[in-house]
Design an enzyme around this catalytic site. Structure first.
Site, PDB file in Angstrom:
ATOM      1  N   CYS A 250       0.836  -1.211   0.000  1.00  0.00           N
ATOM      2  CA  CYS A 250       0.000   0.000   0.000  1.00  0.00           C
ATOM      3  C   CYS A 250       0.866   1.255   0.000  1.00  0.00           C
ATOM      4  CB  CYS A 250      -0.983  -0.042   1.165  1.00  0.00           C
ATOM      5  SG  CYS A 250      -2.273   1.200   1.024  1.00  0.00           S
TER       6      CYS A 250
ATOM      7  N   HIS B 131      -3.818  -5.363   1.189  1.00  0.00           N
ATOM      8  CA  HIS B 131      -3.165  -5.612   2.488  1.00  0.00           C
ATOM      9  C   HIS B 131      -3.358  -7.060   2.954  1.00  0.00           C
ATOM     10  CE1 HIS B 131      -2.206  -1.483   3.823  1.00  0.00           C
ATOM     11  NE2 HIS B 131      -3.307  -1.115   3.202  1.00  0.00           N
TER      12      HIS B 131
ATOM     13  N   GLU C  63      -1.616  -8.577   5.049  1.00  0.00           N
ATOM     14  CA  GLU C  63      -1.272  -8.665   6.476  1.00  0.00           C
ATOM     15  C   GLU C  63      -2.442  -8.298   7.381  1.00  0.00           C
ATOM     16  OE1 GLU C  63      -0.811  -6.130   4.644  1.00  0.00           O
ATOM     17  OE2 GLU C  63      -0.837  -4.270   5.803  1.00  0.00           O
TER      18      GLU C  63
END
Lengths: 980, 287
Positions: free
Chosen positions: B117, B242, B244
């Protein structure tokens, strides 16, 4: 001032946003053909000029050459009719300008001096057939005169030279000293002093409202008489801040009528919490209630979570973006300032505004001067402000709501809240405890002080009127705060570098330092040490300024060097501004001269006590006399499109709700994407537990029955959590009273009833209040088109926020219907009261009876619900609220992207049964295999009302009432805010 | 307090037990100036078996920490400098103006770089993707989203070419949350990215058919649905979504529905999500 000024103009080679932006402006009714947007950086220096090559290097640093180009001291060429440049007024926070400045300083390896800076502005090049008035209206949608400067040129005026370079430096000539104020004046003049402020000794201009009434001014006069001297301006300003309604909550603290000698707060709110905690005994889940910047409850054996909800109403009426941004980053600091500093982990929001489709003509001044901002402008501005605050700070914002009512047009209500997480114990220290010690340094950390928000605390205690001060507007800088927050809660706290911390919010240093001084009994401040945004501020201004992004810390002598060094490495400004003492006094020095010296006892306890009286409101509102329609298809479509019911998903997706990686049940749920009233977030990685949040309010009920209004709010906020699987024993509540005209005995009677409702509701569910805030004068007074005075007061609004801990998030239940063939249950009885309901409102009535609740039954029902979810018997659960059962069925169906067949009893009036907002109810779907176990738990409190099936919503009573394709109801639900 | 000790674990808790023994190689996760996803990135790597230090950029500049101590450099998500002067640009400038040599040395060794990002935006502005012939020029850009506002929603992405990063990945389902993720480059660069298998991930529909530019499957208007690219040498990956942020099954958007279906089919619930595979691939590369 700066002698060398250069302009760098940056534009996209092909701007991807141009189509959306132009389309949006056209949809507002402006004749725009094309709208180019150019970012402008104005570099103003005195000591050293940049060469042409250096300026080209700078330009190269400010763009990405793949998509952008720039010019240096040369007008951007384009085809257009008008050039409109919008920058900030002197002194307004300019984040983009500051970033550009840091980049330039980093590149050249030197720092600009105090009278040099980089300023950002935006240049709009517009083509279109604008009339002069249309152009002005258009500019009004881009700029706010309170914070922006605007320069307009026609194409001819723009010529080859373009816009003029402007460097908006602040130039102040305040008296750099404290003045003596004479309070030995007659009462009439004293009243004026309280309302309009201290007159400037030179200009005679009033400095803005102190919001001190006559009795308070008498108390101040008597105090200084007894000390044989006259007060200084800073002493009076400081007392006005500390004694403000905003800080001392005098209305909740004062004796009321004959039955409440201790006031509403102690008798209703605090007493409920005390009673619950006592009864819970060792199962008490409260850690800190009402004493700190946030309230805190147990998360698990190792962690605690905090919660706090604030309002930022008056500033948001004037500058919606800045007001809301300041609101959210402000309440983040209530988290950072809890105990020794909790980490902000979830933001929540709530907006009460007028209908954005209306544009009422109302003015703050006579002769159509100072128009109020139209509701859409306020609505979009506050949405954007909270979004920027949360997104830039890396705090997820999953939870929130909007509520529209035409009585919020003069003053919107903007609620902003933050949940924090913190280890309970670290290195042998209870982190929720703090204490400044005598001898500790007073250290101000974060942003610098400017004229921002002067008189914010006293201003929000007064109704918005024509004299509302413009300096009440602040714009937050979330990145400065993020740097500070990370340095404190991720590093300094765990290195044990300070002994106490609090936020600089309302009242600025005057409140934060004086508040912390209570922990050790004294403070000595060297006000000239405070770093300023620009020179020339008067000491009283420095003391009460509400410039954002600042915390005040107490740092022990032996830790000071290490603390300052850490802050310096993190690029966070930290300055010693005095020390804490134990002599019982608050002493302020300015360039060696003592300008304030009052006892802490007088500062905090000198406020004269009041006794308030209430007067019962006796009004009746007729119930509608209309018969039930044969079919409800059209009514359902209309009800789903009502602003308080339909989807506002565009807000949820503008807010990052996944950062920090804890998303479990988000703001939008199910394949069909329906907004939920409660959300669930993991805040401790690796733990099975999660934090559930919900909020509820029923302003429409207050005028009819404020007691039941409060009960409904508490019940609904709790029920949202229970529907996800959260047990009552983990839930705590927060109250936010946003009242109006709180000097009116009838409004106070409503307040008292609502507070009684709070006590009864909280104790019935055994859910303690842990934090609360009030804002008592949400009234607008101004003029209409014909100069007639107009007063608009918000409907007395009580927001109840709930927080609870889910024991195992893998068992959490979402709102969407899951599988074909699942059974649908209505749990809890439906009453026939519809007063204040969306249905009555849709029919144009208010009604006279607000639905009530049997809390004992409800509590048993909620415990059963928790147990059914714990046993994984429930496929979906929805807490029935606004719009009643039918709206619940529609939403659950849309969310699951699957139809429903529903059967209601023969012996009820169908429309009332389907639209009643009786609290205490759930709509649940279950796997048919679980039927017997499920029914055994609930008995006849749960009624099977149909089955999940097909692609239509079908409702049958004695006859067929409704039969609509899913796509049609989904469209009705989504349509109203398309294009926002 | 030992300066080498990372204070971040105290916030997140050390309750995450990595499934494997930790590999010896360590990651450095950048922080500071508004980066905000460093902790969840650290947790994801730890879960996959790699330890990391979260390091403030100023500590690297001051020489308190050194890139040379690490094998994986991560630029996590966030809002560095509030996206002012273009997302990722100001942070990239700070690196280029202070750490350029150290970074080039790092890239020259057998190391990996991941940018997610805002981190991807930093990589792009540093020119370390696509880095044809290691020219480190800005050849691609992440423009403002077509809709002009930040948007947060779950998207599905799938590998567009094989690389060390995409092994055993069929698709990922994870959030985007950005205002500037609209992938843009010249026709010529695009052609090279395609030909040299440097498009790592593309946005797609849930059935894995191409998004073909259609909103919301392609959430930002990215050219050819590009969600992430790798450098020419394959050692740098930048992507907008994302992974994560959704490493557990319960982090996925529609998990409650999937749970009901699994339960009724008598199947066990997964603990983790498919997004973990990206981090496992990193660990596998070093193992």
């Amino acid at each position: 001032m700066a002698s060398n000024i250069h302009r760098i103009e940056v534009r996209y080679l092909s701007d991807p946003r141009e189509k959306t932006r132009t389309g949006r402006i056209r949809s507002l009714g402006f004749p725009v053909d094309v709208l180019h947007l150019i970012d402008v950086y104005t570099i103003a220096t005195t000591e050293r000029d940049f060469s042409k090559d250096e300026l080209l290097d700078i330009g190269g640093q400010l763009i990405n050459p793949v998509i952008q180009e720039f010019t240096v001291d040369q007008a951007t060429e384009a085809t257009f009719d008008y050039a409109i440049e919008i920058g900030f007024l002197p002194g307004v926070t300019d984040n983009a300008g500051r970033t550009a400045q840091q980049t330039i300083e980093d590149y050249f390896g030197f720092l600009l001096s105090d009278n040099e800076a980089v300023f950002s502005s935006r240049l709009y090049l517009v083509s279109g057939a604008f009339s002069e008035s249309a152009l002005h209206e258009f500019i009004a949608t881009l700029a706010n005169p309170l914070i922006n400067r605007v320069h307009v040129k026609s194409r001819t005026e723009y010529g080859d030279c373009g816009m003029d370079p402007v460097a908006p430096f602040v130039s102040l000539h305040e008296r750099p000293m404290a003045d003596i104020v004479d309070l030995d004046i007659d009462d009439h003049d004293l009243v004026r002093l309280g309302k309009e402020g201290i007159p400037d000794p030179v200009t005679k201009e009033r400095r803005g409202p102190l919001a001190l009434d006559l009795s308070q001014l008498h108390a101040i006069r008597d105090y200084f008489r007894s000390h044989g001297r006259k007060p200084t301006d800073i002493e009076i300003e400081s007392l006005a801040q500390t004694w403000s309604e905003h800080c001392k909550h005098t209305i909740f603290a004062s004796a009321m009528d004959d039955d409440l000698p201790d006031g509403l707060y102690k008798t209703c709110i605090q007493a409920a919490t005390n009673a619950i905690r006592k009864e819970r005994g060792s199962d008490d889940n409260c850690i800190a209630v009402f004493t700190d910047n946030s309230g805190a409850i147990v998360f698990d054996e190792n962690y605690l979570v905090t919660h706090k909800v604030e309002t930022h109403n008056s500033p948001s009426a004037l500058d919606p973006f800045g007001g809301a941004l300041t609101g959210i980053v402000g309440v983040n600091r209530d988290t950072i300032g809890f105990g020794l500093g909790a980490k902000p982990c979830i933001n929540v929001y709530g907006y009460c505004t007028g209908d954005p489709k209306t544009s009422p003509s109302l003015y703050r001044s006579k002769n159509r001067k100072n128009p109020i901002l139209p509701p859409r402008r306020i609505f979009e501005g506050v949405i954007h402000g909270v979004g920027v605050g949360g997104n830039c700070s890396g705090i997820p914002t999953p939870q929130g709501w909007c509520y529209f009512h035409d009585r919020y047009i003069g003053k919107p209500l903007v609620f902003a809240g933050t949940v924090g997480v913190m280890p309970r114990l670290f290195a042998g220290k209870m982190l929720h405890e703090k204490c400044a010690r005598s001898g500790d340094y007073i250290v101000m950390v974060g942003g610098r002080v400017g004229k921002d928000g002067i008189h914010g605390a006293t201003f929000s205690s007064e109704a918005l009127d024509p004299a509302s001060p413009v300096t009440a507007v602040q714009i937050g800088d979330p990145i400065t705060q993020k740097k500070m927050s990370d340095a404190i809660v991720k590093e300094a706290r765990d290195e044990d570098l300070y002994s106490s911390i609090t936020d600089n919010g309302a009242g600025g240093l005057s409140c934060s330092v004086a508040e912390m001084a209570r922990e050790c009994n004294g403070c000595h401040v060297l006000l000239d040490r405070v770093p300023l945004k620009y020179p020339g501020m008067a000491p009283w201004e420095i003391w009460i300024s509400e410039s954002q992004e600042r915390m005040t810390l107490a740092v022990p002598c032996e830790k000071l060097d290490e603390f300052l060094e850490l802050m310096s490495r993190r690029d966070v400004e930290a300055t010693v501004i005095g020390d804490f003492t134990n002599n019982g006094r608050c002493v302020v020095e300015f360039h060696g001269e003592v300008i304030m010296n009052v006892t802490l006892d007088f500062l905090h306890n000198g406020l004269p006590k009041k006794h308030l009286f209430t007067s019962r409101v006796c009004v009746t509102y007729p119930n509608p006399e209309i018969s039930c329609p044969d079919r409800l298809d059209d009514i359902l479509i209309e009800m789903l499109a009502r602003k308080n019911i339909c989807s506002k998903e565009f807000i949820s997706i503008q807010y990052d709700h996944t950062v920090q990686g804890g998303h479990v049940l988000g703001p939008v749920q199910g394949r069909g994407r329906v907004q939920a009233d409660a959300t669930l977030t993991k805040v401790v990685p690796g733990s099975q537990k999660g934090v559930g949040l919900s909020q509820a309010l029923f302003p429409e009920y207050t005028e009819i029955d404020p007691y039941r209004m409060a009960i409904a709010g508490i019940d609904t906020a709790i029920r949202g959590l229970v529907a996800m699987g959260i047990g009552l024993e983990t839930i705590a509540l927060l109250d936010n009273f946003c009242w109006c005209s709180s000097d009116d005995p009838e409004r106070l009677w409503q307040l008292k009833q609502a507070a009684f409702g709070c006590y009864d509701g909280a104790t019935a569910f055994m859910t303690p209040f842990i934090s609360g805030k009030d804002s008592m004068f949400n009234d607008f007074s101004g003029y209409d088109n014909e100069n007639n005075p107009v007063t608009i007061s918000v409907p007395p609004t009580l927001l109840i926020s709930s927080i609870g801990i889910h024991r195992d998030v893998t068992k959490a239940v979402s709102i969407d219907a899951k599988c074909e063939g699942d059974l649908i249950y209505l749990i809890g009885p439906t009453g026939d009261a519809l007063g204040g309901s969306e249905y009555y409102s849709h029919l144009g009535f208010r009604g006279n009876t607000v639905p009530g609740l049997n809390p004992d039954q409800a509590r048993k029902r909620y415990d059963r619900m928790t147990s059914a979810i714990e046993k994984e018997l429930v496929a979906s659960a929805y807490p029935i609220n606004r719009g009643g059962l039918l709206i619940a069925c529609a939403k659950v169906s849309i969310a699951g992207d699957i139809g429903m067949e529903v059967f209601i009893p023969d012996d009820v009036r169908p429309d009332y049964y389907l639209f009643a907002e009786t609290p205490g109810r759930f709509l649940v779907t279950i796997n048919p295999d679980n039927r017997s176990v499920f029914e055994e738990i609930f008995g006849n409190d749960a009624r099977c009302i149909g089955q999940v099936r097909g692609r239509r919503l079908r409702v049958e009573g004695e006859s067929l009432l409704l039969d609509l394709p899913l796509s049609e109801i989904a469209d009705a639900y989504r349509e109203p805010f398309r294009g926002y | 307090m030992n300066a080498e000790h990372d204070s971040s674990d105290r916030i997140t808790g050390t309750s995450i037990n990595p499934v494997h023994n930790l590999i010896r190689e360590k990651a450095i996760i950048m922080s500071g100036y508004g980066i905000n996803s460093e902790m969840e990135t650290r947790d994801a790597l730890l879960r996959a078996g790699m330890d990391s230090d979260i390091v403030h950029i100023n500590d690297l500049i001051a020489g308190r920490k050194h890139l040379s101590s690490y094998r994986l450099l991560v630029f996590p998500g966030g809002f560095s400098y509030g996206d002012d002067t273009g997302a990722g640009n100001a942070y990239a400038n700070r690196i280029r103006n202070n750490l350029w040599k150290e970074l080039k040395d790092f890239l020259a060794r057998d190391n990996l770089v991941l940018g997610i990002c805002n981190g991807f935006q930093v990589l792009v502005n540093l020119g370390i993707v696509p880095a044809f012939e290691k020219n480190y020029a800005r050849d691609v850009a992440l423009m403002p989203n077509r809709k002009g506002v930040l948007e947060c929603r779950f998207v599905t992405i799938k590998p567009a070419a094989d690389s060390l990063w995409t092994r055993d990945i069929t698709s990922l389902s994870c959030p985007v949350a950005h205002g500037e993720g609209n992938f843009s480059c010249s026709d010529e660069i695009l052609k090279r990215l395609r030909e040299e298998n440097m498009v790592a991930f593309t946005y797609c529909r849930e059935d894995l058919s191409p998004a073909a530019g259609e909103y919301p499957y392609n959430p930002n208007g990215s050219r050819e649905d590009i969600a992430g690219i790798i450098s020419q040498d394959g050692k740098v990956l930048g992507l907008m979504p994302h992974p994560e942020r959704a490493v557990e099954f319960v982090n996925l958007y529609n998990w409650p529905k999937q749970k009901e279906l699994l339960k009724r089919a008598g199947k066990p619930l997964p603990d983790e999500s498919m997004n973990m595979q990206l981090f496992r691939n990193i660990v596998r590369h070093f193992r």
